[in-house]
Design a protein around this motif. Structure first.
Motif, PDB file in Angstrom:
ATOM      1  N   VAL A  43      -4.631  34.614  31.908  1.00 27.46           N
ATOM      2  CA  VAL A  43      -6.004  34.210  32.192  1.00 27.46           C
ATOM      3  C   VAL A  43      -6.971  34.853  31.211  1.00 27.46           C
ATOM      4  N   ALA A  44      -6.689  36.108  30.810  1.00 24.18           N
ATOM      5  CA  ALA A  44      -7.575  36.811  29.874  1.00 24.18           C
ATOM      6  C   ALA A  44      -6.783  37.902  29.175  1.00 24.18           C
ATOM      7  N   ARG A  45      -7.208  38.235  27.969  1.00 22.55           N
ATOM      8  CA  ARG A  45      -6.638  39.343  27.214  1.00 22.55           C
ATOM      9  C   ARG A  45      -7.743  40.369  26.969  1.00 22.55           C
ATOM     10  N   VAL A  46      -7.432  41.624  27.249  1.00 23.96           N
ATOM     11  CA  VAL A  46      -8.384  42.709  27.023  1.00 23.96           C
ATOM     12  C   VAL A  46      -7.645  43.785  26.249  1.00 23.96           C
ATOM     13  N   GLY A  47      -7.909  43.876  24.954  1.00 23.46           N
ATOM     14  CA  GLY A  47      -7.171  44.810  24.125  1.00 23.46           C
ATOM     15  C   GLY A  47      -5.702  44.437  24.102  1.00 23.46           C
ATOM     16  N   ASP A  48      -4.845  45.403  24.445  1.00 25.21           N
ATOM     17  CA  ASP A  48      -3.411  45.130  24.473  1.00 25.21           C
ATOM     18  C   ASP A  48      -2.924  44.770  25.867  1.00 25.21           C
ATOM     19  N   LYS A  49      -3.840  44.534  26.797  1.00 23.84           N
ATOM     20  CA  LYS A  49      -3.489  44.181  28.164  1.00 23.84           C
ATOM     21  C   LYS A  49      -3.800  42.718  28.433  1.00 23.84           C
ATOM     22  N   VAL A  50      -3.066  42.137  29.389  1.00 21.02           N
ATOM     23  CA  VAL A  50      -3.314  40.752  29.778  1.00 21.02           C
ATOM     24  C   VAL A  50      -3.530  40.688  31.285  1.00 21.02           C
ATOM     25  N   VAL A  83     -12.692  37.276  37.985  1.00 18.65           N
ATOM     26  CA  VAL A  83     -11.977  37.713  36.781  1.00 18.65           C
ATOM     27  C   VAL A  83     -12.921  38.437  35.839  1.00 18.65           C
ATOM     28  N   SER A  84     -14.108  37.859  35.606  1.00 21.65           N
ATOM     29  CA  SER A  84     -15.045  38.433  34.638  1.00 21.65           C
ATOM     30  C   SER A  84     -15.677  39.721  35.146  1.00 21.65           C
ATOM     31  N   GLN A  85     -16.135  39.709  36.407  1.00 23.48           N
ATOM     32  CA  GLN A  85     -16.915  40.830  36.929  1.00 23.48           C
ATOM     33  C   GLN A  85     -16.056  41.986  37.435  1.00 23.48           C
ATOM     34  N   VAL A  86     -14.803  41.714  37.796  1.00 22.68           N
ATOM     35  CA  VAL A  86     -13.963  42.764  38.369  1.00 22.68           C
ATOM     36  C   VAL A  86     -12.808  43.119  37.442  1.00 22.68           C
ATOM     37  N   LEU A  87     -11.920  42.175  37.194  1.00 19.92           N
ATOM     38  CA  LEU A  87     -10.684  42.502  36.476  1.00 19.92           C
ATOM     39  C   LEU A  87     -10.945  42.846  35.009  1.00 19.92           C
ATOM     40  N   VAL A  88     -11.715  42.015  34.322  1.00 23.09           N
ATOM     41  CA  VAL A  88     -12.007  42.308  32.921  1.00 23.09           C
ATOM     42  C   VAL A  88     -12.813  43.602  32.806  1.00 23.09           C
ATOM     43  N   ARG A  89     -13.765  43.785  33.695  1.00 23.43           N
ATOM     44  CA  ARG A  89     -14.585  45.000  33.675  1.00 23.43           C
ATOM     45  C   ARG A  89     -13.718  46.239  33.877  1.00 23.43           C
ATOM     46  N   GLU A  90     -12.773  46.176  34.808  1.00 28.46           N
ATOM     47  CA  GLU A  90     -11.887  47.315  35.045  1.00 28.46           C
ATOM     48  C   GLU A  90     -11.109  47.688  33.789  1.00 28.46           C
ATOM     49  N   LEU A  93     -13.344  49.262  31.009  1.00 29.33           N
ATOM     50  CA  LEU A  93     -13.706  50.653  31.286  1.00 29.33           C
ATOM     51  C   LEU A  93     -12.507  51.578  31.165  1.00 29.33           C
ATOM     52  N   SER A  94     -11.352  51.147  31.662  1.00 31.94           N
ATOM     53  CA  SER A  94     -10.170  52.009  31.582  1.00 31.94           C
ATOM     54  C   SER A  94      -9.720  52.196  30.134  1.00 31.94           C
ATOM     55  N   GLY A  96     -11.722  51.968  27.576  1.00 33.07           N
ATOM     56  CA  GLY A  96     -12.745  52.804  26.960  1.00 33.07           C
ATOM     57  C   GLY A  96     -12.525  54.277  27.283  1.00 33.07           C
ATOM     58  N   ALA A  97     -12.107  54.557  28.522  1.00 34.57           N
ATOM     59  CA  ALA A  97     -11.814  55.943  28.895  1.00 34.57           C
ATOM     60  C   ALA A  97     -10.631  56.476  28.113  1.00 34.57           C
ATOM     61  N   ALA A  98      -9.603  55.639  27.930  1.00 35.72           N
ATOM     62  CA  ALA A  98      -8.444  56.074  27.151  1.00 35.72           C
ATOM     63  C   ALA A  98      -8.826  56.317  25.696  1.00 35.72           C
ATOM     64  N   ALA A  99      -9.700  55.466  25.137  1.00 31.90           N
ATOM     65  CA  ALA A  99     -10.122  55.651  23.747  1.00 31.90           C
ATOM     66  C   ALA A  99     -10.880  56.956  23.567  1.00 31.90           C
ATOM     67  N   GLN A 100     -11.581  57.387  24.595  1.00 32.05           N
ATOM     68  CA  GLN A 100     -12.290  58.657  24.547  1.00 32.05           C
ATOM     69  C   GLN A 100     -11.418  59.823  25.005  1.00 32.05           C
TER      70      GLN A 100
END
Length: 344
Positions: A43-50, A83-90, A93-94, A96-100
């Motif tokens: 349904v969506a790709r966020v970085g290396d996660k789907v 999907v947009s407001q909950v799953l993609v947002r999660e 943020l996660s 982004g936390a790992a990148a920091q």
């Protein structure tokens, strides 16, 4: 006219509620288990996660229908917004936390370990409940072996001042008739009672069973005291001094407790929980023993002596091995004693 308006308003509210409920129900009806191929659809790709359709379905099924209404008016709107407001947002943020590198922080690692620990314990509980469910025979056996936990005799709460002579007891009764307050009784008990253990509690003996036993270890009242207390009502002083050996007691019956008798049917649910918890704990203990033998090494508990904890509970900085704590160095004043708490 006003009554007609009220009826129309109520009808409109009912229709709106029905529409909202039907939207949630229709969304859940559409969220039937998808075919394997459809479930794997991305349904969506966020970085290396789907995010797959199966993940969307699983997460939506966890949300109450009334909360789903905040994501849209139609099932299609709700799905897309979720999907947009909950799953993609999660995931954003996660990641982004790992990148920091927040996962390297000690407090974050504590939380991660806590989540993993809770998940493992929940899994063990579920597996134990499935493989070794608590039987009715086990519940009945536990009840029979612990009957004293589910029944209690009638009890009476007593306060007492123990003195050497009848005349002294009569003088105390005269004082209490002038000021029959709990505080006055406690003050007298602390000042004059010969039973120092109960005098520290203002003469409070707690609840006394018919055989004279109390919650205080080694304290059992003579039958005469209970007989005297039985002749008055709750909240009343026994009007005469009560002989207790070669001494005399001033008694105040504070309250009474009715007998308790809980049947097997009443206690079965709680007993079942106790037994299920015990079985799960046994499995946890076995797992810990195996993991400890397998993974624990270099265990040096004596090194915790390097950590100073003051009598007030404050932590001192770690010391170098071989050095003395500041409170133990020559010429240093002795450490203040740790506060003691009376558990009674």
């Amino acid at each position: 006219m006003r009554a007609r308006t009220v009826k129309l308003s109520l009808a409109a509210a009912a229709i709106a509620a029905a529409i909202a409920a039907s939207t949630g129900l229709s969304l859940r009806a559409e969220a039937q288990p998808a075919a394997p191929a459809a479930a794997d659809a991305v349904v969506a790709r966020v970085g290396d996660k789907v995010i797959t359709a199966a993940e969307v379905e699983r997460r939506i099924a966890q949300i109450p229908p009334f909360q789903l209404q905040s994501f849209g008016r139609t099932p299609d709107e709700i799905r897309k917004s979720f999907v947009s407001q909950v799953l993609v947002r999660e995931l954003l943020l996660s990641q982004g936390a790992a990148a920091q590198r927040l996962t390297e922080r000690a407090d974050v690692q504590d939380r991660i370990r806590g989540v993993l620990r809770a998940a493992l314990l929940q899994r063990i509980q579920a597996e134990t409940a499935a493989s070794s469910p608590v039987t009715d025979e086990e519940v009945r056996a536990y009840y029979e072996a612990n009957r004293d936990r589910f029944s209690a005799p009638p009890m009476v709460a007593l306060w007492r001042v123990l003195v050497a002579t009848r005349e002294e007891a009569e003088a105390i009764l005269a004082e209490l008739k002038k000021d029959p307050s709990p505080q006055r009784f406690k003050d007298i008990a602390r000042e004059r009672s010969l039973d120092k253990a109960s005098s520290l509690r203002g003469g409070d003996l707690g609840f006394v069973a018919p055989d004279g036993s109390t919650a205080e270890p080694g304290l059992k009242l003579a039958p005469g005291l209970l007989e005297a207390a039985a002749r008055v009502k709750d909240g009343e002083l026994v009007p005469e001094p009560v002989p207790e050996g070669d001494r005399f007691a001033v008694l105040w019956r504070r309250q009474s407790r009715r007998p308790v008798s809980r049947s097997l049917d009443q206690e079965a649910p709680s007993i079942r929980q106790i037994l299920a918890h015990g079985k799960a704990e046994a499995q946890v203990k076995q797992l810990l023993e195996r993991l400890r033998a397998q993974d624990v090494s270099g265990h040096a508990p004596e090194l915790v002596d390097l950590i100073d904890i003051t009598s007030t509970g404050d932590l001192q900085p770690l010391r170098r091995p071989g050095t003395l704590a500041s409170s133990r160095r020559p010429g240093a004043p002795p450490p203040s004693p740790a506060p003691r708490h009376d558990m009674r």
